[in-house]
Motif scaffolding. Structure first.
Motif, PDB file in Angstrom:
ATOM      1  N   LEU A  17      28.977 -16.263 -25.334  1.00 36.37           N
ATOM      2  CA  LEU A  17      30.363 -16.612 -25.022  1.00 36.37           C
ATOM      3  C   LEU A  17      30.414 -17.961 -24.311  1.00 36.37           C
ATOM      4  N   HIS A  65      36.144  -8.791 -25.141  1.00 41.14           N
ATOM      5  CA  HIS A  65      36.988  -9.229 -26.248  1.00 41.14           C
ATOM      6  C   HIS A  65      38.302  -8.438 -26.226  1.00 41.14           C
ATOM      7  N   ASP A 120      32.740 -16.211 -29.417  1.00 41.43           N
ATOM      8  CA  ASP A 120      34.117 -16.457 -29.017  1.00 41.43           C
ATOM      9  C   ASP A 120      35.090 -15.910 -30.058  1.00 41.43           C
TER      10      ASP A 120
END
Length: 317
Positions: free
Chosen positions: A79, A146, A299
């Motif tokens: 991330l 997420h 991401d």
């Protein structure tokens, strides 16, 4: 009558071999000190393990007495810092509004524990770590990195944890794993018996968002779920299928588990596959999760427009 006299001591006694054995009480004292020293070293090691964070860790909470601890596990190897900043900002805003505590952990902190298992298993020692650091907190809300909390004004108490609210939301006598598991949730379950609150999507139970009540059951449950047998079994969906198995085939766990509708705690984005019936996000839902991004591991561009929407809500709320 004569008595034998003891031999007269020489003013210059011959040197004799000094005993190499310590008196009993002295040996007992040394043994006690050694045991105490080992205990102290062990305690210090455990404290350093559970309270330390390496350079890849996000900031974790210190011990708190807030009613709810929000646990978010961030994998900094995949991330970006900009993505992590969005997630942290989202969680901090929500915690500040309702007096909750955030616990941010890094997947890297638990690499030794998870070994060769998929990195998603880090969720379990992270929640266990949060319990150890916040023993006075009542609830632990694990939420995937997420995912966004989209309704900042709605507290977990009013939304779900209040007794009457949870009673009204619990799904009873329904298949644990959709669509047609032969194992069903208990029809007689009461709010006072519930220690785990979880949802299911169209295929499985969904551990990307769950609430666990602090106590003996929580520790037992996390230890069971993290058992090496489950981690090495090769489940296609790692800890998700591990949870499917445990709740279906361990009545001790099922008897403490409340299943609630997906959108209550775990709505999926419209572009994410696998949502259950009425499981796709609608305005006003508390949580919006992006399982499609979780599968990719990095991401999530899909999150960006919803993050801007959340910013407007947070500003106006």
């Amino acid at each position: 009558m004569q008595f034998a006299l003891p031999p007269r001591k020489s003013p210059h006694p011959l040197p004799s071999a000094r005993s190499t054995r310590l008196p009993y009480h002295r040996r007992k004292q040394l043994k006690t000190v050694a045991v105490a020293a080992i205990a102290i070293v062990t305690i210090l090691y455990l404290l350093s393990y559970f309270t330390s964070s390496n350079s890849t860790s996000a900031v974790a909470s210190s011990a708190s007495t807030s009613g709810v601890v929000i646990v978010t596990v961030l994998d900094r190897k995949v991330l970006s810092e900009s993505f992590i900043k969005k997630i942290v900002t989202n969680r901090e805003d929500y915690a500040k509004r309702h007096g909750y505590t955030n616990f941010f952990a890094s997947t890297s902190d638990y690499e030794d524990a998870i070994g060769d298992s998929p990195r998603s298993w880090a969720t379990l020692p992270a929640v266990r770590h949060a319990l150890a650091q916040n023993p006075s907190s009542k609830y632990f809300f694990h939420l995937s990195a997420h995912a966004l909390i989209m309704n900042p004004t709605k507290s977990l108490k009013s939304h779900l944890l209040d007794r009457s609210k949870l009673e009204s939301l619990m799904m009873k006598d329904v298949p644990v794993v959709p669509p047609d598991s032969i194992i069903k949730t208990f029809s007689h379950l009461k709010e006072k018996d519930v220690d785990l609150i979880v949802t299911r999507d169209g295929e499985d139970l969904s551990p990307g968002s769950f609430i666990l009540k602090n106590g003996d059951f929580a520790r037992y449950f996390l230890d069971l779920w993290f058992d090496p047998l489950f981690r090495s079994y090769g489940f296609a969906k790692a800890e998700t299928h591990g949870l499917d198995h445990i709740i279906q085939w361990h009545p001790t766990v099922l008897a403490r588990t409340a299943l609630v509708p997906q959108r209550v705690l775990n709505a999926y984005s419209k572009d994410s596959p696998g949502a259950g019936a009425d499981g796709t996000y609608k305005d006003g839902d508390l949580v919006l999760r992006f399982p499609g991004c979780e599968a990719k591991g990095g991401d999530c561009d899909e999150l960006d427009p919803y993050y801007m929407l959340w910013q407007r809500k947070a500003k106006n709320g």
